[in-house]
Design a protein around this motif. Structure first.
Motif, PDB file in Angstrom:
ATOM      1  N   ILE A   1       0.865  -1.184   0.000  1.00 43.88           N
ATOM      2  CA  ILE A   1       0.000   0.000   0.000  1.00 43.88           C
ATOM      3  C   ILE A   1       0.899   1.230   0.000  1.00 43.88           C
ATOM      4  O   ILE A   1       1.899   1.279   0.720  1.00 43.88           O
ATOM      5  CB  ILE A   1      -0.912   0.007   1.241  1.00 43.88           C
ATOM      6  N   VAL A   2       0.573   2.217  -0.812  1.00 44.90           N
ATOM      7  CA  VAL A   2       1.350   3.456  -0.876  1.00 44.90           C
ATOM      8  C   VAL A   2       0.596   4.537  -0.117  1.00 44.90           C
ATOM      9  O   VAL A   2      -0.574   4.824  -0.413  1.00 44.90           O
ATOM     10  CB  VAL A   2       1.590   3.879  -2.336  1.00 44.90           C
ATOM     11  N   ILE A   3       1.261   5.123   0.874  1.00 46.98           N
ATOM     12  CA  ILE A   3       0.646   6.139   1.721  1.00 46.98           C
ATOM     13  C   ILE A   3       1.293   7.491   1.458  1.00 46.98           C
ATOM     14  O   ILE A   3       2.517   7.637   1.539  1.00 46.98           O
ATOM     15  CB  ILE A   3       0.792   5.780   3.212  1.00 46.98           C
ATOM     16  N   ASP A   4       0.474   8.479   1.127  1.00 47.65           N
ATOM     17  CA  ASP A   4       0.929   9.858   0.956  1.00 47.65           C
ATOM     18  C   ASP A   4       0.573  10.598   2.244  1.00 47.65           C
ATOM     19  O   ASP A   4      -0.591  10.911   2.490  1.00 47.65           O
ATOM     20  CB  ASP A   4       0.232  10.491  -0.253  1.00 47.65           C
ATOM     21  N   TRP A   5       1.581  10.884   3.066  1.00 47.28           N
ATOM     22  CA  TRP A   5       1.352  11.535   4.353  1.00 47.28           C
ATOM     23  C   TRP A   5       0.879  12.973   4.190  1.00 47.28           C
ATOM     24  O   TRP A   5       0.353  13.564   5.137  1.00 47.28           O
ATOM     25  CB  TRP A   5       2.621  11.500   5.194  1.00 47.28           C
TER      26      TRP A   5
ATOM     27  N   ALA B   1       5.043   8.837  -0.942  1.00 46.35           N
ATOM     28  CA  ALA B   1       4.774   7.471  -1.415  1.00 46.35           C
ATOM     29  C   ALA B   1       5.400   6.455  -0.454  1.00 46.35           C
ATOM     30  O   ALA B   1       6.244   5.654  -0.841  1.00 46.35           O
ATOM     31  CB  ALA B   1       5.299   7.283  -2.835  1.00 46.35           C
ATOM     32  N   TRP B   2       4.987   6.532   0.797  1.00 47.78           N
ATOM     33  CA  TRP B   2       5.515   5.634   1.822  1.00 47.78           C
ATOM     34  C   TRP B   2       5.009   4.218   1.555  1.00 47.78           C
ATOM     35  O   TRP B   2       3.806   3.981   1.499  1.00 47.78           O
ATOM     36  CB  TRP B   2       5.052   6.106   3.197  1.00 47.78           C
ATOM     37  N   PRO B   3       5.892   3.238   1.380  1.00 45.71           N
ATOM     38  CA  PRO B   3       5.433   1.870   1.117  1.00 45.71           C
ATOM     39  C   PRO B   3       5.077   1.143   2.418  1.00 45.71           C
ATOM     40  O   PRO B   3       5.886   1.085   3.339  1.00 45.71           O
ATOM     41  CB  PRO B   3       6.648   1.227   0.445  1.00 45.71           C
ATOM     42  N   PHE B   4       3.873   0.643   2.493  1.00 45.01           N
ATOM     43  CA  PHE B   4       3.418  -0.097   3.674  1.00 45.01           C
ATOM     44  C   PHE B   4       2.981  -1.486   3.240  1.00 45.01           C
ATOM     45  O   PHE B   4       2.065  -1.636   2.426  1.00 45.01           O
ATOM     46  CB  PHE B   4       2.259   0.638   4.345  1.00 45.01           C
ATOM     47  N   SER B   5       3.679  -2.496   3.757  1.00 45.88           N
ATOM     48  CA  SER B   5       3.361  -3.880   3.407  1.00 45.88           C
ATOM     49  C   SER B   5       2.814  -4.599   4.643  1.00 45.88           C
ATOM     50  O   SER B   5       3.588  -5.064   5.489  1.00 45.88           O
ATOM     51  CB  SER B   5       4.610  -4.603   2.888  1.00 45.88           C
ATOM     52  N   PRO B   6       1.498  -4.680   4.768  1.00 44.08           N
ATOM     53  CA  PRO B   6       0.911  -5.329   5.946  1.00 44.08           C
ATOM     54  C   PRO B   6       1.270  -6.812   5.995  1.00 44.08           C
ATOM     55  O   PRO B   6       1.502  -7.448   4.959  1.00 44.08           O
ATOM     56  CB  PRO B   6      -0.595  -5.152   5.739  1.00 44.08           C
ATOM     57  N   ALA B   7       1.299  -7.337   7.203  1.00 47.58           N
ATOM     58  CA  ALA B   7       1.474  -8.780   7.348  1.00 47.58           C
ATOM     59  C   ALA B   7       0.163  -9.482   7.023  1.00 47.58           C
ATOM     60  O   ALA B   7       0.143 -10.548   6.411  1.00 47.58           O
ATOM     61  CB  ALA B   7       1.912  -9.116   8.770  1.00 47.58           C
ATOM     62  N   ALA B   8      -0.948  -8.860   7.430  1.00 46.96           N
ATOM     63  CA  ALA B   8      -2.278  -9.454   7.232  1.00 46.96           C
ATOM     64  C   ALA B   8      -3.314  -8.407   7.600  1.00 46.96           C
ATOM     65  O   ALA B   8      -2.984  -7.238   7.853  1.00 46.96           O
ATOM     66  CB  ALA B   8      -2.434 -10.700   8.116  1.00 46.96           C
ATOM     67  N   THR B   9      -4.570  -8.813   7.631  1.00 47.34           N
ATOM     68  CA  THR B   9      -5.634  -7.971   8.182  1.00 47.34           C
ATOM     69  C   THR B   9      -6.091  -8.579   9.500  1.00 47.34           C
ATOM     70  O   THR B   9      -5.690  -9.686   9.861  1.00 47.34           O
ATOM     71  CB  THR B   9      -6.845  -7.873   7.235  1.00 47.34           C
ATOM     72  N   GLU B  10      -6.945  -7.864  10.192  1.00 41.21           N
ATOM     73  CA  GLU B  10      -7.506  -8.391  11.438  1.00 41.21           C
ATOM     74  C   GLU B  10      -8.511  -9.515  11.157  1.00 41.21           C
ATOM     75  O   GLU B  10      -8.975 -10.175  12.085  1.00 41.21           O
ATOM     76  CB  GLU B  10      -8.186  -7.278  12.233  1.00 41.21           C
ATOM     77  N   GLY B  11      -8.863  -9.701   9.886  1.00 36.97           N
ATOM     78  CA  GLY B  11      -9.746 -10.814   9.525  1.00 36.97           C
ATOM     79  C   GLY B  11     -11.209 -10.550   9.811  1.00 36.97           C
ATOM     80  O   GLY B  11     -11.619  -9.433  10.125  1.00 36.97           O
ATOM     81  N   TYR B  12     -12.005 -11.598   9.697  1.00 34.54           N
ATOM     82  CA  TYR B  12     -13.452 -11.459   9.862  1.00 34.54           C
ATOM     83  C   TYR B  12     -13.854 -10.974  11.247  1.00 34.54           C
ATOM     84  O   TYR B  12     -14.942 -10.445  11.434  1.00 34.54           O
ATOM     85  CB  TYR B  12     -14.143 -12.797   9.583  1.00 34.54           C
ATOM     86  N   ARG B  13     -12.970 -11.134  12.218  1.00 34.97           N
ATOM     87  CA  ARG B  13     -13.300 -10.766  13.599  1.00 34.97           C
ATOM     88  C   ARG B  13     -13.751  -9.314  13.707  1.00 34.97           C
ATOM     89  O   ARG B  13     -14.683  -8.995  14.446  1.00 34.97           O
ATOM     90  CB  ARG B  13     -12.084 -11.005  14.496  1.00 34.97           C
ATOM     91  N   THR B  14     -13.085  -8.427  12.950  1.00 35.82           N
ATOM     92  CA  THR B  14     -13.430  -7.007  13.011  1.00 35.82           C
ATOM     93  C   THR B  14     -13.856  -6.435  11.666  1.00 35.82           C
ATOM     94  O   THR B  14     -14.144  -5.244  11.571  1.00 35.82           O
ATOM     95  CB  THR B  14     -12.237  -6.180  13.542  1.00 35.82           C
ATOM     96  N   ALA B  15     -13.885  -7.262  10.627  1.00 37.88           N
ATOM     97  CA  ALA B  15     -14.248  -6.772   9.285  1.00 37.88           C
ATOM     98  C   ALA B  15     -15.693  -6.291   9.258  1.00 37.88           C
ATOM     99  O   ALA B  15     -16.584  -6.921   9.836  1.00 37.88           O
ATOM    100  CB  ALA B  15     -14.048  -7.874   8.259  1.00 37.88           C
ATOM    101  N   GLU B  16     -15.930  -5.190   8.577  1.00 40.13           N
ATOM    102  CA  GLU B  16     -17.299  -4.687   8.462  1.00 40.13           C
ATOM    103  C   GLU B  16     -18.087  -5.414   7.382  1.00 40.13           C
ATOM    104  O   GLU B  16     -19.316  -5.474   7.447  1.00 40.13           O
ATOM    105  CB  GLU B  16     -17.291  -3.183   8.194  1.00 40.13           C
ATOM    106  N   VAL B  17     -17.396  -5.969   6.397  1.00 38.77           N
ATOM    107  CA  VAL B  17     -18.080  -6.652   5.298  1.00 38.77           C
ATOM    108  C   VAL B  17     -17.282  -7.867   4.844  1.00 38.77           C
ATOM    109  O   VAL B  17     -16.128  -8.041   5.221  1.00 38.77           O
ATOM    110  CB  VAL B  17     -18.287  -5.716   4.080  1.00 38.77           C
TER     111      VAL B  17
END
Length: 397
Positions: free
Chosen positions: A256-260, A326-342
């Motif tokens: 993910i590219v983050i523009d601060w 263009a800060w590069p952010f590479s997540p390990a994972a998401t929080e999953g269905y536990r907190t997902a809204e959809v």
């Protein structure tokens, strides 16, 4: 009503789409039974919008939805608009307000939306059965359906599957809707958590934890997604509207590219700052735009040593600009269905009628809401899909 008595329509699921569809069908004179597995209807409605329910978005369009079949949602959304649902809300005397970007919330409580839907169902003579888990759906000899429950079988001419997705299992989410689809030969696209926070791996967690609670406005991009919204540091990774939105476009391994600076030209800003106060430290300059702790954190990572602005030379300046925009952010994972809204994915829309949400090859079977492969952006769009597709099915079922 006796447990085994026949009815015209059985709606599986007492959430937003299920209750809406039941009310619409009941108002047409159809005998409708809603089967809800938990002890109360509308549990996700109650928790939505911080308890005030972001019940629609004034600017909801087909472009606000993701699907393998992007044209599918157009028919239902065109025929039941945000204005139509607002009219229903107003008819029930529910006060509401626009928070931002077309997002409409109840002034008081999400309970008002649930009460409105239940009142609409009551007025239409809908029979609602809670604490009634669905075990199986099968054809009967007459061409209708049998819904097996612990309380006995229910018989109906038509079945509407409005069981939701896999998000927030503690609210009763399950994969029963996908199983029903497969039992009747409908394809189901792979599912995954959407509108969900990101986590980082253990080695990076300490760095993120020290910024936990800090929020700022950013621009985030990944694949076809681009969102200008809030970002929030958590002790496990990143959250906030920008991250929730981009999570629907992210796949494991993606960056993910983050523009601060959220679209502001960093080079111009830096040039102006350097001209105005060349002796200022980078962290100090960044703190004029960003929270102080975040400014310190970024300064150390983008230009170690917290240099003065006049010390940023032709070698370090381009690197700094690139990192901030263009800060590069590479997540390990998401929080999953536990907190997902959809839940992304679901019943393949190619197997459904876009006009009625009916299964093309199974007479009398319908799929609506989150169980279908149509997922909205954050901000009331998923509720608008629920109302619109429920109306489409309710008018014909």
């Amino acid at each position: 009503m006796n447990d085994n008595r026949s009815t015209d329509v059985i709606v599986l699921g007492g959430g937003a789409a299920g209750l809406m569809c039941a009310a619409v069908a009941g108002a047409r004179g159809r005998h409708v039974t809603v089967v809800e597995g938990s002890k109360r209807c509308g549990k996700k409605i109650l928790m939505s919008g911080g308890g005030r329910c972001n019940f629609t978005n004034l600017y909801s369009t087909p472009e606000n939805f993701l699907s393998a079949n992007p044209h599918f949602c157009k028919s239902a959304l065109a025929r039941y608009t945000p204005a139509d649902f607002v009219a229903l809300v107003e008819a029930h005397g529910i006060a509401y307000h626009e928070k931002e970007r077309g997002q409409l919330f109840c002034n008081e409580s999400s309970k008002q939306i649930v009460a409105m839907l239940l009142d609409e169902c009551a007025a239409a003579g809908v029979d609602i059965r809670v604490n009634t888990p669905i075990e199986q759906v099968r054809r009967d000899a007459q061409g209708g359906f049998i819904v097996d429950t612990p309380a006995g079988p229910l018989h109906g001419e038509s079945v509407v599957v409005a069981t939701g997705g896999l998000s927030i299992p503690k609210m009763g989410a399950s994969g029963i809707g996908y199983r029903i689809a497969r039992d009747f030969g409908l394809p189901v696209r792979a599912t995954r958590a959407g509108l969900v926070p990101f986590t980082v791996d253990a080695s990076a967690r300490a760095a993120f934890a020290e910024l936990s609670g800090i929020a700022t406005q950013v621009e985030a991009t990944c694949n076809d997604g681009l969102f200008d919204a809030g970002l929030l540091f958590t002790h496990r990774g990143l959250s906030g509207p920008a991250m929730l939105q981009i999570s629907s476009y992210w796949q494991p391994g993606d960056t993910i590219v983050i523009d601060w600076f959220a679209g502001t030209d960093v080079g111009d800003w830096l040039e102006n700052e350097r001209a105005a106060r060349p002796n200022a430290r980078l962290a100090s300059a960044l703190a004029t735009r960003l929270p102080r702790r975040l400014a310190n954190w970024l300064a150390e990572r983008c230009a170690p040593g917290n240099k003065r602005l006049k010390q940023l030379d032709a070698t370090t300046t381009p690197v700094l600009i690139d990192q901030l925009s263009a800060w590069p952010f590479s997540p390990a994972a998401t929080e999953g269905y536990r907190t997902a809204e959809v839940t992304l994915g679901g019943v393949d829309t190619h197997a459904l009628s876009s006009a009625t949400l009916a299964a093309k090859d199974v007479d009398g079977l319908y799929f609506i809401g989150e169980v279908v492969d149509v997922t909205g952006h954050l901000g009331g769009h998923n509720f608008q899909w629920a109302w619109a597709c429920a109306q489409a099915a309710g008018e014909v079922v």
